[in-house]
Design an enzyme around this catalytic site. Structure first.
Site, short mmCIF file in Angstrom:
data_model
loop_
_atom_site.label_atom_id
_atom_site.label_comp_id
_atom_site.label_asym_id
_atom_site.label_seq_id
_atom_site.Cartn_x
_atom_site.Cartn_y
_atom_site.Cartn_z
N SER A 28 0.84 -1.21 0.00
CA SER A 28 0.00 0.00 0.00
C SER A 28 0.87 1.25 0.00
O SER A 28 2.05 1.19 0.38
CB SER A 28 -0.88 0.03 1.26
OG SER A 28 -1.69 -1.10 1.30
N SER A 30 1.79 5.43 -1.67
CA SER A 30 1.94 6.18 -2.92
C SER A 30 2.93 5.52 -3.88
O SER A 30 2.74 5.57 -5.12
CB SER A 30 2.38 7.61 -2.61
OG SER A 30 3.60 7.61 -1.88
N THR A 31 3.99 4.89 -3.37
CA THR A 31 4.95 4.22 -4.26
C THR A 31 4.30 2.98 -4.88
O THR A 31 4.44 2.72 -6.08
CB THR A 31 6.23 3.84 -3.48
OG1 THR A 31 6.63 4.94 -2.65
CG2 THR A 31 7.36 3.47 -4.42
N ALA A 87 8.03 1.57 1.98
CA ALA A 87 8.40 1.68 3.40
C ALA A 87 8.52 3.15 3.76
O ALA A 87 8.74 4.01 2.89
CB ALA A 87 9.73 0.97 3.66
N ASP A 88 8.37 3.42 5.04
CA ASP A 88 8.59 4.79 5.52
C ASP A 88 10.07 5.01 5.85
O ASP A 88 10.58 6.11 5.69
CB ASP A 88 7.70 5.05 6.74
CG ASP A 88 6.23 4.91 6.37
OD1 ASP A 88 5.79 5.65 5.48
OD2 ASP A 88 5.56 4.02 6.91
N LYS A 98 7.01 0.74 8.78
CA LYS A 98 5.91 0.86 7.82
C LYS A 98 4.63 1.24 8.57
O LYS A 98 4.57 1.14 9.78
CB LYS A 98 5.71 -0.45 7.08
CG LYS A 98 6.90 -0.80 6.17
CD LYS A 98 6.72 -2.11 5.40
CE LYS A 98 5.41 -2.28 4.73
NZ LYS A 98 5.00 -1.16 3.87
N GLU A 107 -0.41 -5.57 5.65
CA GLU A 107 0.89 -5.70 4.95
C GLU A 107 1.73 -6.80 5.58
O GLU A 107 2.34 -7.61 4.88
CB GLU A 107 1.65 -4.36 5.01
CG GLU A 107 0.99 -3.28 4.16
CD GLU A 107 1.63 -1.91 4.29
OE1 GLU A 107 1.38 -1.07 3.43
OE2 GLU A 107 2.37 -1.68 5.28
O1 LIG Z 1 0.75 1.87 5.54
C1 LIG Z 1 1.41 2.21 4.59
C2 LIG Z 1 2.58 1.50 4.10
O2 LIG Z 1 3.35 0.91 5.09
C3 LIG Z 1 3.43 2.23 3.08
O3 LIG Z 1 4.16 1.25 2.41
C4 LIG Z 1 4.40 3.23 3.64
O4 LIG Z 1 3.72 4.15 4.45
C5 LIG Z 1 5.16 3.97 2.52
O5 LIG Z 1 4.25 4.71 1.79
P1 LIG Z 1 4.70 5.70 0.61
O6 LIG Z 1 5.11 4.84 -0.52
O7 LIG Z 1 3.45 6.49 0.32
O8 LIG Z 1 5.79 6.56 1.15
#
Ligand SMILES: O=C[C@H](O)[C@H](O)[C@H](O)COP(=O)(O)O
Length: 225
Positions: A28, A30-31, A87-88, A98, A107
């Site tokens: 999940s 944006s990436t 990942a964050d 995450k 996840e």
């Molecule tokens: O709950 C969200 C997930 O762990 C995402 O993989 C994580 O927050 C990274 O998200 P983004 O790709 O939006 O930075």
């Protein structure tokens, strides 16, 4: 390149990690949204997806990709050879924080049911030590204050994510200020507390591969032998 272009590049690189004709585990965020877009372009080469959030499921269906129930897939003994997620934060041991999008529990479940965990990030997510990003913890609502008090005893500063309910009907505490010297020990410890559903440390089961998008290209760790 801006951050979205880097995320898109990491997402595109993940296509090379997929197994033709197999089910794909999909994370999940944006990436991953960029990854789902690319996956839609080659949907005839996969046997469907197992998704880790309602948002990802909706996007997969919009792109014409069949979303399979994890229970059905596991009961049928069908493999999920690759799981792709963002990942964050990710460290050099491929341990992650995450849950910035609140999808951490599903996840972790889909990742546990999958073979190779492929993490896709832009270079800003790479850290020496986990913990600058507030650690998300999914909590059963009636245990909020109990869990928050224990997190404070650990030195953290938990804040309930305002107006947010997870896909599982729970709340998220975002915890700043934790010194995460031993990610596996902290993951194990917090996971044992009554009321905690999942802690957003993915350390006892780190990623197997990380694709890091940088302005000069994709770095794969480990590099291909
Ligand atoms: O709950 C969200 C997930 O762990 C995402 O993989 C994580 O927050 C990274 O998200 P983004 O790709 O939006 O930075």
């Amino acid at each position: 390149m801006n951050q979205d272009e880097l995320k898109r590049a990491a997402a595109r690189a993940a296509l090379d990690e997929l197994v033709d004709g197999a089910i794909v585990g999909v994370g999940s965020g944006s990436t991953v949204n960029f990854f789902i877009d690319y996956l839609g372009e080659r949907r005839e080469r996969i046997a469907g997806a197992v998704s880790s959030s309602e948002k990802s499921s909706a996007r997969l269906r919009e792109r014409g990709i069949e979303v399979l129930e994890l229970n059905d897939v596991v009961a049928a003994g069908r493999p999920i050879p690759v799981y792709v997620d963002g990942a964050d934060e990710i460290d050099t041991g491929l341990r992650m924080i995450k849950g910035g999008g609140g999808a951490l529990t599903r996840e972790k479940i889909v990742a546990a049911a999958s073979g190779c965990f492929v993490c896709i990030v832009d270079a800003s997510k790479l850290v020496e030590r986990l913990g600058a990003f507030p650690l998300p913890v999914e909590v059963i609502p009636m245990a909020r204050e109990l869990v928050a008090s224990r997190l404070r005893e650990l030195g953290g500063r938990p804040v309930e994510r305002a107006g947010f309910v997870t896909d599982n009907g729970n709340l998220i505490l975002d915890v700043a200020g934790l010194g995460i010297d031993d990610p596996v020990a902290m993951e194990t410890r917090i996971n044992q507390w009554p009321g905690v559903v999942t802690v957003g440390l993915f350390a006892s089961r780190p990623a197997d591969v990380v694709l890091i998008a940088k302005p000069d290209g994709i770095e794969r760790r480990p590099s291909r032998g």
